[in-house]
Design an enzyme around this catalytic site. Structure first.
Site, mmCIF file in Angstrom:
data_model
loop_
_atom_site.group_PDB
_atom_site.id
_atom_site.type_symbol
_atom_site.label_atom_id
_atom_site.label_comp_id
_atom_site.label_asym_id
_atom_site.label_seq_id
_atom_site.Cartn_x
_atom_site.Cartn_y
_atom_site.Cartn_z
ATOM 1 N N GLU B 61 0.822 -1.222 0.000
ATOM 2 C CA GLU B 61 0.000 0.000 0.000
ATOM 3 C C GLU B 61 0.852 1.267 0.000
ATOM 4 O O GLU B 61 0.555 2.229 -0.704
ATOM 5 C CB GLU B 61 -0.915 0.042 1.236
ATOM 6 C CG GLU B 61 -1.855 -1.128 1.375
ATOM 7 C CD GLU B 61 -1.295 -2.195 2.307
ATOM 8 O OE1 GLU B 61 -0.122 -2.622 2.112
ATOM 9 O OE2 GLU B 61 -2.035 -2.628 3.206
ATOM 10 N N CYS B 89 -2.700 -2.607 7.654
ATOM 11 C CA CYS B 89 -2.202 -2.462 9.029
ATOM 12 C C CYS B 89 -2.320 -0.992 9.445
ATOM 13 O O CYS B 89 -2.684 -0.145 8.634
ATOM 14 C CB CYS B 89 -0.733 -2.916 9.068
ATOM 15 S SG CYS B 89 0.390 -1.750 8.263
ATOM 16 N N CYS B 92 -0.463 1.484 7.066
ATOM 17 C CA CYS B 92 -1.054 1.669 5.733
ATOM 18 C C CYS B 92 -2.436 2.317 5.813
ATOM 19 O O CYS B 92 -2.795 3.132 4.951
ATOM 20 C CB CYS B 92 -1.094 0.333 5.002
ATOM 21 S SG CYS B 92 0.573 -0.290 4.673
#
Lengths: 156, 156
Positions: B61, B89, B92
């Site tokens: 990402e 996560c 990101c």
């Protein structure tokens, strides 16, 4: 004695992060600076470059972490401490976990976006696979004043 | 009709993100892929390169967002949608907010580290200054199977 020494170190390295924040201000970037320290030596230093690079991810912490990974030749920054003038946002706090930083030391709190206690607390969430130690409020007034002055000047 | 069209688009672009995940697997990287779409066109594509680059921030990402910022010449990815094979996560998800992404579409949920509903939910937290729309579970089984196979092969 060791606690006193430790605090002196934190102040010393935060002053170096502040120098980075001042470089950002000179570029008309929101003045946030960071350094990463291993074995009592600075292994990377960076300041916010979002506008200069036109890159949403170019926060001081991310740039410092990427540079430190290059310097040590590993994505694992075990035994490294990040000093940053403003409480990290979710992106940067997340990067601190991912890079396995031993410790994060920040200056001013960020009530609008801080992810290390202010809005959320990512670094202390034991469900993630690593928890860096965290110390806040190191030279907080000085770190905050640089930001306040920057935004005051913007409004003139 | 428009909902059906929309879903077809999501499946199409997730298949492109899966192609990126497969490229990561070939490099022995945890297979996660991403594409960013603007005006129905892919403007950036990336896969996890943490090991290859030895960079803790080199998630699919982040790499896709940085590339998209370069492509549009701005840190603001307004009107862009990120497709990613695994739930982002905290790092990101935070980058999705910072880059002002219009929408985040993910495949498999990440019960161990997901920041878009599984462990925490950064994208829907209205205290942050932007909330991308979020759609999960798009080709979730296929996205998850690529990861499962990767870790099964590792254990052999």
């Amino acid at each position: 004695m060791s606690f006193s020494k430790h605090c002196q170190d934190d102040v010393f390295f935060m002053q170096e992060a502040i120098k980075e924040a001042e470089k950002a201000a000179e570029l008309d970037e929101v003045p946030i600076g960071a350094v990463i320290v291993k074995d009592n030596e600075i292994i990377s230093r960076a300041h916010n470059l979002r506008e200069t690079l036109q890159d949403a991810t170019a926060h001081a912490e991310i740039l410092a972490i990427r540079q430190a990974c290059k310097t040590v030749g590993s994505w694992r920054l075990t035994d490294c401490t990040l000093y940053v003038t403003l409480e990290p946002c979710p992106m940067c706090a997340g990067a601190a976990i991912l890079s396995r930083l031993k410790k994060v030391v920040f200056g001013a709190k960020d009530p609008k976006g801080g992810a290390c206690g202010s809005l959320i607390n990512i670094l202390s969430d034991e469900r993630f696979n690593h928890q860096p130690e965290v110390t806040g409020d190191v030279l907080a007034d000085k770190c905050g004043d640089i930001l306040k002055k920057f935004f005051q000047d913007k409004r003139k």
